[in-house]
Design a protein around this motif. Sequence first.
Motif, PDB file in Angstrom:
ATOM      1  N   TYR A 134      11.210   9.849 -42.160  1.00  0.00           N
ATOM      2  CA  TYR A 134      11.139  11.458 -41.945  1.00  0.00           C
ATOM      3  C   TYR A 134      11.836  12.404 -41.566  1.00  0.00           C
ATOM      4  O   TYR A 134      12.182  11.538 -40.687  1.00  0.00           O
ATOM      5  CB  TYR A 134       9.507  11.407 -41.341  1.00  0.00           C
ATOM      6  CG  TYR A 134       8.481  11.044 -42.548  1.00  0.00           C
ATOM      7  CD1 TYR A 134       7.617  11.899 -43.312  1.00  0.00           C
ATOM      8  CD2 TYR A 134       7.749   9.974 -41.737  1.00  0.00           C
ATOM      9  CE1 TYR A 134       6.214  10.517 -44.278  1.00  0.00           C
ATOM     10  CE2 TYR A 134       7.088   9.697 -42.112  1.00  0.00           C
ATOM     11  CZ  TYR A 134       5.830   9.945 -43.328  1.00  0.00           C
ATOM     12  OH  TYR A 134       5.040   9.353 -44.159  1.00  0.00           O
ATOM     13  N   VAL A 135      12.582  13.343 -41.976  1.00  0.00           N
ATOM     14  CA  VAL A 135      13.206  14.023 -41.773  1.00  0.00           C
ATOM     15  C   VAL A 135      12.365  15.448 -41.213  1.00  0.00           C
ATOM     16  O   VAL A 135      11.416  16.088 -43.144  1.00  0.00           O
ATOM     17  CB  VAL A 135      14.252  14.301 -42.006  1.00  0.00           C
ATOM     18  CG1 VAL A 135      15.551  12.707 -42.233  1.00  0.00           C
ATOM     19  CG2 VAL A 135      13.983  14.634 -43.807  1.00  0.00           C
ATOM     20  N   ASN A 136      13.393  16.311 -40.977  1.00  0.00           N
ATOM     21  CA  ASN A 136      12.751  18.473 -40.665  1.00  0.00           C
ATOM     22  C   ASN A 136      14.238  18.637 -41.237  1.00  0.00           C
ATOM     23  O   ASN A 136      14.883  18.112 -41.506  1.00  0.00           O
ATOM     24  CB  ASN A 136      12.465  18.097 -39.351  1.00  0.00           C
ATOM     25  CG  ASN A 136      13.651  18.532 -38.318  1.00  0.00           C
ATOM     26  OD1 ASN A 136      14.348  18.243 -38.720  1.00  0.00           O
ATOM     27  ND2 ASN A 136      13.440  17.986 -37.129  1.00  0.00           N
ATOM     28  N   LYS A 137      13.712  19.858 -41.398  1.00  0.00           N
ATOM     29  CA  LYS A 137      14.416  20.957 -42.353  1.00  0.00           C
ATOM     30  C   LYS A 137      15.617  20.573 -42.003  1.00  0.00           C
ATOM     31  O   LYS A 137      16.477  20.810 -42.375  1.00  0.00           O
ATOM     32  CB  LYS A 137      14.182  21.619 -42.562  1.00  0.00           C
ATOM     33  CG  LYS A 137      13.510  22.810 -41.221  1.00  0.00           C
ATOM     34  CD  LYS A 137      13.284  24.765 -41.872  1.00  0.00           C
ATOM     35  CE  LYS A 137      12.764  24.678 -41.024  1.00  0.00           C
ATOM     36  NZ  LYS A 137      12.313  26.295 -40.926  1.00  0.00           N
ATOM     37  N   ARG A 138      15.876  20.367 -40.415  1.00  0.00           N
ATOM     38  CA  ARG A 138      17.044  20.255 -39.819  1.00  0.00           C
ATOM     39  C   ARG A 138      17.866  18.931 -39.962  1.00  0.00           C
ATOM     40  O   ARG A 138      19.833  19.427 -39.962  1.00  0.00           O
ATOM     41  CB  ARG A 138      17.378  20.737 -38.194  1.00  0.00           C
ATOM     42  CG  ARG A 138      16.582  22.201 -37.947  1.00  0.00           C
ATOM     43  CD  ARG A 138      16.459  22.687 -36.840  1.00  0.00           C
ATOM     44  NE  ARG A 138      15.005  22.123 -36.226  1.00  0.00           N
ATOM     45  CZ  ARG A 138      14.302  22.841 -36.457  1.00  0.00           C
ATOM     46  NH1 ARG A 138      14.599  23.748 -36.602  1.00  0.00           N
ATOM     47  NH2 ARG A 138      13.107  22.047 -35.684  1.00  0.00           N
ATOM     48  N   ASN A 139      17.656  17.698 -40.201  1.00  0.00           N
ATOM     49  CA  ASN A 139      18.217  16.890 -40.178  1.00  0.00           C
ATOM     50  C   ASN A 139      18.255  16.223 -41.921  1.00  0.00           C
ATOM     51  O   ASN A 139      18.026  14.966 -41.693  1.00  0.00           O
ATOM     52  CB  ASN A 139      17.385  16.035 -39.757  1.00  0.00           C
ATOM     53  CG  ASN A 139      17.993  16.084 -37.793  1.00  0.00           C
ATOM     54  OD1 ASN A 139      18.012  16.422 -37.738  1.00  0.00           O
ATOM     55  ND2 ASN A 139      16.589  16.357 -37.600  1.00  0.00           N
ATOM     56  N   LEU A 140      18.103  17.111 -42.916  1.00  0.00           N
ATOM     57  CA  LEU A 140      18.227  16.549 -44.288  1.00  0.00           C
ATOM     58  C   LEU A 140      19.148  15.754 -44.486  1.00  0.00           C
ATOM     59  O   LEU A 140      20.271  16.052 -44.138  1.00  0.00           O
ATOM     60  CB  LEU A 140      17.799  17.457 -45.071  1.00  0.00           C
ATOM     61  CG  LEU A 140      16.651  18.481 -45.249  1.00  0.00           C
ATOM     62  CD1 LEU A 140      16.934  19.914 -45.745  1.00  0.00           C
ATOM     63  CD2 LEU A 140      15.934  17.585 -45.377  1.00  0.00           C
ATOM     64  N   PRO A 141      19.071  14.411 -45.117  1.00  0.00           N
ATOM     65  CA  PRO A 141      20.403  13.329 -45.307  1.00  0.00           C
ATOM     66  C   PRO A 141      21.850  14.475 -46.551  1.00  0.00           C
ATOM     67  O   PRO A 141      20.975  14.985 -46.801  1.00  0.00           O
ATOM     68  CB  PRO A 141      19.467  12.418 -46.032  1.00  0.00           C
ATOM     69  CG  PRO A 141      18.613  13.115 -46.540  1.00  0.00           C
ATOM     70  CD  PRO A 141      18.047  14.208 -45.704  1.00  0.00           C
TER      71      PRO A 141
ATOM     72  N   ASN B  12      17.630  16.187 -51.895  1.00  0.00           N
ATOM     73  CA  ASN B  12      18.110  16.944 -50.371  1.00  0.00           C
ATOM     74  C   ASN B  12      18.512  18.188 -51.058  1.00  0.00           C
ATOM     75  O   ASN B  12      18.191  19.551 -49.482  1.00  0.00           O
ATOM     76  CB  ASN B  12      19.595  16.660 -49.757  1.00  0.00           C
ATOM     77  CG  ASN B  12      20.110  15.703 -50.360  1.00  0.00           C
ATOM     78  OD1 ASN B  12      20.685  16.476 -51.911  1.00  0.00           O
ATOM     79  ND2 ASN B  12      21.178  15.184 -49.441  1.00  0.00           N
TER      80      ASN B  12
ATOM     81  N   LYS C  86      16.788  21.816 -48.899  1.00  0.00           N
ATOM     82  CA  LYS C  86      17.837  22.937 -47.729  1.00  0.00           C
ATOM     83  C   LYS C  86      17.399  24.073 -48.115  1.00  0.00           C
ATOM     84  O   LYS C  86      17.216  25.206 -47.636  1.00  0.00           O
ATOM     85  CB  LYS C  86      18.758  22.216 -48.368  1.00  0.00           C
ATOM     86  CG  LYS C  86      19.556  23.349 -47.085  1.00  0.00           C
ATOM     87  CD  LYS C  86      21.119  22.678 -46.625  1.00  0.00           C
ATOM     88  CE  LYS C  86      22.065  22.904 -45.086  1.00  0.00           C
ATOM     89  NZ  LYS C  86      23.039  22.376 -45.650  1.00  0.00           N
TER      90      LYS C  86
ATOM     91  N   GLY D   6      11.403  19.764 -45.193  1.00  0.00           N
ATOM     92  CA  GLY D   6      11.676  17.864 -44.726  1.00  0.00           C
ATOM     93  C   GLY D   6      10.794  17.105 -45.113  1.00  0.00           C
ATOM     94  O   GLY D   6       9.611  18.091 -45.945  1.00  0.00           O
TER      95      GLY D   6
END
Length: 132
Positions: free
Chosen positions: A88-95, A115, A119, A124
């Motif tokens: 899982y990723v949050n909105k600040r750590n999108l790949p 992604n 953004k 996320g």
Amino acid sequence: MTTDSISDMLTRIRNANLVRHRVVQINKTKLTLSIAEILKDEGYISNFEEIELSKKYYLLLSLKYYTQKRRPLIIGLKRISKPGLRIYVNKRNLPIVINNLGIAILSTSKGILTNNKAKKLGVGGEVLCYIW
């Protein structure tokens, strides 16, 4: 019957690209239908259609190739979040996939998104796969 429909879909596309097939048949689920729509919107496949054979539903994806020597447009597919290990990723750590030359497909609260769309929406979620 496969338990991981996303891995099955990616493997079928990868194998069809290797032998230069124009069409690949995939089992239809809500998730594979959403991923097929994203692949069409992003230009990785030319079209897809839904068919029914003996009460089972399938998707037929039309793959795209470059005209010279029929090189596949989809170079790589990678499954990220697996049934045994969810990522899982949050909105600040999108790949970011290959300096934004590829896309990451995420399962979010707003639906299945790339992604870039996630953004823009500021959400996320679970990273399903990378495609480049």
